[in-house]
Design an enzyme around this catalytic site. Sequence first.
Site, mmCIF file in Angstrom:
data_model
loop_
_atom_site.group_PDB
_atom_site.id
_atom_site.type_symbol
_atom_site.label_atom_id
_atom_site.label_comp_id
_atom_site.label_asym_id
_atom_site.label_seq_id
_atom_site.Cartn_x
_atom_site.Cartn_y
_atom_site.Cartn_z
ATOM 1 N N THR A 142 0.836 -1.196 0.000
ATOM 2 C CA THR A 142 0.000 0.000 0.000
ATOM 3 C C THR A 142 0.874 1.250 0.000
ATOM 4 O O THR A 142 2.077 1.193 0.270
ATOM 5 C CB THR A 142 -0.967 0.020 1.198
ATOM 6 O OG1 THR A 142 -0.211 -0.101 2.399
ATOM 7 C CG2 THR A 142 -1.979 -1.101 1.108
ATOM 8 N N HIS A 143 0.261 2.373 -0.308
ATOM 9 C CA HIS A 143 1.002 3.622 -0.499
ATOM 10 C C HIS A 143 1.959 3.930 0.650
ATOM 11 O O HIS A 143 3.151 4.162 0.442
ATOM 12 C CB HIS A 143 0.034 4.795 -0.687
ATOM 13 C CG HIS A 143 0.726 6.101 -0.802
ATOM 14 N ND1 HIS A 143 0.942 6.916 0.289
ATOM 15 C CD2 HIS A 143 1.308 6.712 -1.853
ATOM 16 C CE1 HIS A 143 1.607 7.982 -0.107
ATOM 17 N NE2 HIS A 143 1.827 7.893 -1.404
#
Length: 180
Positions: A142-143
């Site tokens: 994820t980011h």
Amino acid sequence: LIEGEKLVSIGALEDAKDLFYLETFEIKALVNDELADCKRIIIERKAAMAQESKRTRLPRVIASDGFAYFGGTAKIVEGANVFSGEPVSPGVYEGRIRVVHDPSKTKMTQGEILCCHGTDPSWTPLFLSSGALVMEVGGLMTHGSVVAREYGIPAVVGLEKVTERLTRSARSSGRIERNR
């Protein structure tokens, strides 16, 4: 919105933006005057949108069937000073915690631990001054996890309700270890 304005002019919609509350097949039916309960559908969907916009917690995972999982990777022990989550960027860091809910309204002090629900690209400037990252939601790719590894700061995710349990003035230390 031009098509929505056309539908407003013939009385099919009350607002051109109401078009966004309809599925493609419903729009086609509306244009062909075959969608009798259009206004009820829009009212119901606006109500659902209003309800969802009040959500303060983001789901950890949304499954393909739409089911949302809110729990973290570990159980909460109330009153405990130990948090356990998924390590996504290695390292050890100790510092002050800054709980952030809106990146546009926050200025980090150099070295603070960024604590949040989750991140997207709008959060990236906060990583420049963060010493570590703690997130309620996320995974290895994820980011926040990817940016933390790129910036070389320790990060852990999947800590249920961590933003509720920590405050900026708290002193925190953490250790990320990978067991083989």
